[in-house]
Design an enzyme around this catalytic site. Structure first.
Site, PDB file in Angstrom:
ATOM      1  N   GLY A  25       0.834  -1.186   0.000  1.00 43.91           N
ATOM      2  CA  GLY A  25       0.000   0.000   0.000  1.00 43.91           C
ATOM      3  C   GLY A  25       0.869   1.237   0.000  1.00 43.91           C
ATOM      4  O   GLY A  25       2.009   1.217  -0.489  1.00 43.91           O
ATOM      5  N   ARG A  47      -0.539 -11.646  -1.211  1.00 44.07           N
ATOM      6  CA  ARG A  47      -1.410 -12.761  -1.565  1.00 44.07           C
ATOM      7  C   ARG A  47      -1.327 -12.996  -3.076  1.00 44.07           C
ATOM      8  O   ARG A  47      -1.080 -12.075  -3.854  1.00 44.07           O
ATOM      9  CB  ARG A  47      -2.866 -12.474  -1.210  1.00 44.07           C
ATOM     10  CG  ARG A  47      -3.142 -12.200   0.243  1.00 44.07           C
ATOM     11  CD  ARG A  47      -4.651 -12.101   0.464  1.00 44.07           C
ATOM     12  NE  ARG A  47      -5.346 -11.421  -0.611  1.00 44.07           N
ATOM     13  CZ  ARG A  47      -5.551 -10.110  -0.672  1.00 44.07           C
ATOM     14  NH1 ARG A  47      -5.098  -9.321   0.289  1.00 44.07           N
ATOM     15  NH2 ARG A  47      -6.219  -9.573  -1.695  1.00 44.07           N
ATOM     16  N   SER A  50      -3.594 -10.675  -4.898  1.00 42.11           N
ATOM     17  CA  SER A  50      -3.508  -9.259  -4.575  1.00 42.11           C
ATOM     18  C   SER A  50      -3.461  -8.399  -5.831  1.00 42.11           C
ATOM     19  O   SER A  50      -2.717  -8.682  -6.783  1.00 42.11           O
ATOM     20  CB  SER A  50      -2.257  -8.981  -3.734  1.00 42.11           C
ATOM     21  OG  SER A  50      -2.058  -7.590  -3.576  1.00 42.11           O
ATOM     22  N   ASP A  82      -3.196  -2.526   9.930  1.00 39.93           N
ATOM     23  CA  ASP A  82      -3.089  -3.015  11.312  1.00 39.93           C
ATOM     24  C   ASP A  82      -4.044  -4.153  11.611  1.00 39.93           C
ATOM     25  O   ASP A  82      -3.673  -5.139  12.255  1.00 39.93           O
ATOM     26  CB  ASP A  82      -3.374  -1.875  12.303  1.00 39.93           C
ATOM     27  CG  ASP A  82      -2.330  -0.776  12.266  1.00 39.93           C
ATOM     28  OD1 ASP A  82      -1.154  -1.088  12.000  1.00 39.93           O
ATOM     29  OD2 ASP A  82      -2.680   0.387  12.505  1.00 39.93           O
ATOM     30  N   HIS A 107       4.232   0.587  12.722  1.00 41.25           N
ATOM     31  CA  HIS A 107       3.331   1.159  13.725  1.00 41.25           C
ATOM     32  C   HIS A 107       3.206   0.117  14.826  1.00 41.25           C
ATOM     33  O   HIS A 107       3.228  -1.085  14.558  1.00 41.25           O
ATOM     34  CB  HIS A 107       1.979   1.461  13.074  1.00 41.25           C
ATOM     35  CG  HIS A 107       0.939   2.056  13.977  1.00 41.25           C
ATOM     36  ND1 HIS A 107       1.239   2.968  14.971  1.00 41.25           N
ATOM     37  CD2 HIS A 107      -0.407   1.877  14.032  1.00 41.25           C
ATOM     38  CE1 HIS A 107       0.115   3.326  15.585  1.00 41.25           C
ATOM     39  NE2 HIS A 107      -0.891   2.672  15.034  1.00 41.25           N
ATOM     40  N   ASP A 190       0.125   8.473  18.485  1.00 42.17           N
ATOM     41  CA  ASP A 190      -0.341   8.461  17.106  1.00 42.17           C
ATOM     42  C   ASP A 190      -1.862   8.339  17.047  1.00 42.17           C
ATOM     43  O   ASP A 190      -2.534   9.093  16.326  1.00 42.17           O
ATOM     44  CB  ASP A 190       0.309   7.299  16.350  1.00 42.17           C
ATOM     45  CG  ASP A 190      -0.041   7.277  14.872  1.00 42.17           C
ATOM     46  OD1 ASP A 190       0.509   8.097  14.131  1.00 42.17           O
ATOM     47  OD2 ASP A 190      -0.864   6.437  14.477  1.00 42.17           O
ATOM     48  N   GLU A 194      -4.544  11.295  15.767  1.00 41.43           N
ATOM     49  CA  GLU A 194      -5.482  11.033  14.680  1.00 41.43           C
ATOM     50  C   GLU A 194      -6.925  11.299  15.112  1.00 41.43           C
ATOM     51  O   GLU A 194      -7.702  11.920  14.388  1.00 41.43           O
ATOM     52  CB  GLU A 194      -5.354   9.573  14.225  1.00 41.43           C
ATOM     53  CG  GLU A 194      -4.047   9.245  13.521  1.00 41.43           C
ATOM     54  CD  GLU A 194      -3.854   7.757  13.318  1.00 41.43           C
ATOM     55  OE1 GLU A 194      -2.934   7.389  12.564  1.00 41.43           O
ATOM     56  OE2 GLU A 194      -4.602   6.951  13.922  1.00 41.43           O
ATOM     57  N   GLU A 226     -14.488  29.000   3.448  1.00 41.26           N
ATOM     58  CA  GLU A 226     -14.006  29.522   4.728  1.00 41.26           C
ATOM     59  C   GLU A 226     -13.714  28.421   5.761  1.00 41.26           C
ATOM     60  O   GLU A 226     -12.869  28.612   6.632  1.00 41.26           O
ATOM     61  CB  GLU A 226     -15.014  30.513   5.302  1.00 41.26           C
ATOM     62  CG  GLU A 226     -15.218  31.752   4.437  1.00 41.26           C
ATOM     63  CD  GLU A 226     -13.923  32.461   4.122  1.00 41.26           C
ATOM     64  OE1 GLU A 226     -13.004  32.481   4.969  1.00 41.26           O
ATOM     65  OE2 GLU A 226     -13.796  33.022   3.009  1.00 41.26           O
TER      66      GLU A 226
END
Length: 334
Positions: A25, A47, A50, A82, A107, A190, A194, A226
């Site tokens: 990715g 995979r 994929s 994740d 991560h 993190d 987020e 705006e």
């Protein structure tokens, strides 16, 4: 906090080693291509079905089925989403990793919350660039880099820190700065950033501002400009000069309004809720909710995605962005 650079790193620690990138990715693409351009032997694990296999092969990368890639590697970097780490690790990684091999993460989520429990013989560390994958690749191609965090979870052989630094340098982070942290600190800060500020807080603030102006009779187009469009101008100023630099760059009218009205938006109640959100991250409630949501087939996320997509600010924004060709991001080379 000490910041390390290329001169503090022994890049030779990766010599003769094969790195398997699991996933292709945003981050997987950047890591794999930057490593390869740095002279590291890279294999991408995907995979067999994929959709990313063709793109990775087109970039000149060796592509194998996930388990085969793991078996061929000395370092395995988990860069799939994740929520998939646990299933991928148990099915294709754990039994194929070399004895005393290296398991790496971008991560800390899946390790901190027990979705992956690494074998005790493994060297487990993290290299987390502080930027999106396209930026990691783009800055590398420009001769720069994106800063990275590194952290050690298990280090039975005493090689984790050196390899983490070498890996970070090979994706370009040694040019910008490498900072040491922990899996817990990286993950919790993190997630909080987020949820409370960067994604959740900002999106909710934009929608509320848009709704307030439209509800008061102003045109949706003016409300969009705006409350959403000009956000990038301010974020760029924040990115380049911090809060002080941003305030110094805007008009006196805008600065006075920010300094006197901003605290009325972020109230003590807002801070209390932020504390609750952080507590839910720290004690694992958020991770539990996220894991259960995925197991249930994403019913809440699907509904919330639809609500966001159908919000009037998106309809107006879609039309206005079509008038602004310069907002279309140029494709980053593989």
């Amino acid at each position: 906090m000490k910041v390390l650079y290329d001169g503090d790193v022994d890049r030779n620690l990766l010599a003769g080693k094969t790195v398997a990138i699991i996933g292709y990715g945003s981050q997987g693409r950047a890591h794999a291509n930057n490593l390869q351009d740095s002279g590291v032997d890279v294999v991408v694990g995907l995979r067999l079905d994929s959709a990313s296999r063709e793109a990775a092969a087109r970039a000149g990368l060796r592509v194998l089925e996930t388990g085969e890639a793991v078996a061929a590697a000395d370092l395995v970097m988990m860069l799939a989403p994740d929520e998939l780490h646990g299933a991928i690790y148990h099915a294709s990684v754990e039994g194929r990793l070399k004895q005393a091999g290296c398991l790496v993460f971008g991560h800390g989520f899946s390790v901190l919350y027990g979705q992956v429990v690494p074998r005790p013989d493994l060297n487990v560390f993290m290299v987390a660039p502080k930027g999106a994958g396209h930026m990691v690749r783009q800055e590398f191609l420009r001769g720069g880099g994106v800063p990275s965090l590194i952290a050690i979870h298990q280090d039975p052989d005493g090689i984790g820190r050196g390899l983490a630094l070498a890996y970070a340098a090979a994706i370009g982070s040694g040019r910008a700065g490498i900072i040491e942290t922990s899996f817990r600190e990286e993950t919790e800060t993190d997630l909080f950033g987020e949820q409370a500020v960067l994604c959740g807080g900002t999106a909710a603030l934009v929608q509320a501002g848009f709704e307030t102006l439209v509800g008061a009779g102003y045109t949706p187009e003016m409300a969009y400009f705006e409350c959403l469009h000009e956000l990038k101008l301010v974020v760029d100023l924040l990115y380049e000069g911090g809060l002080t630099g941003m305030l110094d760059a805007i008009s006196n009218t805008a600065e006075y309004g920010a300094l006197t009205r901003g605290p009325r938006i972020v109230t003590e109640e807002t801070r209390r809720v932020m504390g609750e959100i952080l507590a839910e991250i720290q004690d694992g409630r958020f991770a539990r909710d996220f894991i259960l949501e995925n197991q249930a087939g994403l019913p809440l996320m699907t509904a919330r995605r639809r609500q966001h997509a159908e919000h009037p600010v998106e309809e107006v924004g879609g039309r206005l962005r079509g008038m602004m060709n310069w907002t279309q991001q140029a494709e980053v080379k593989p």
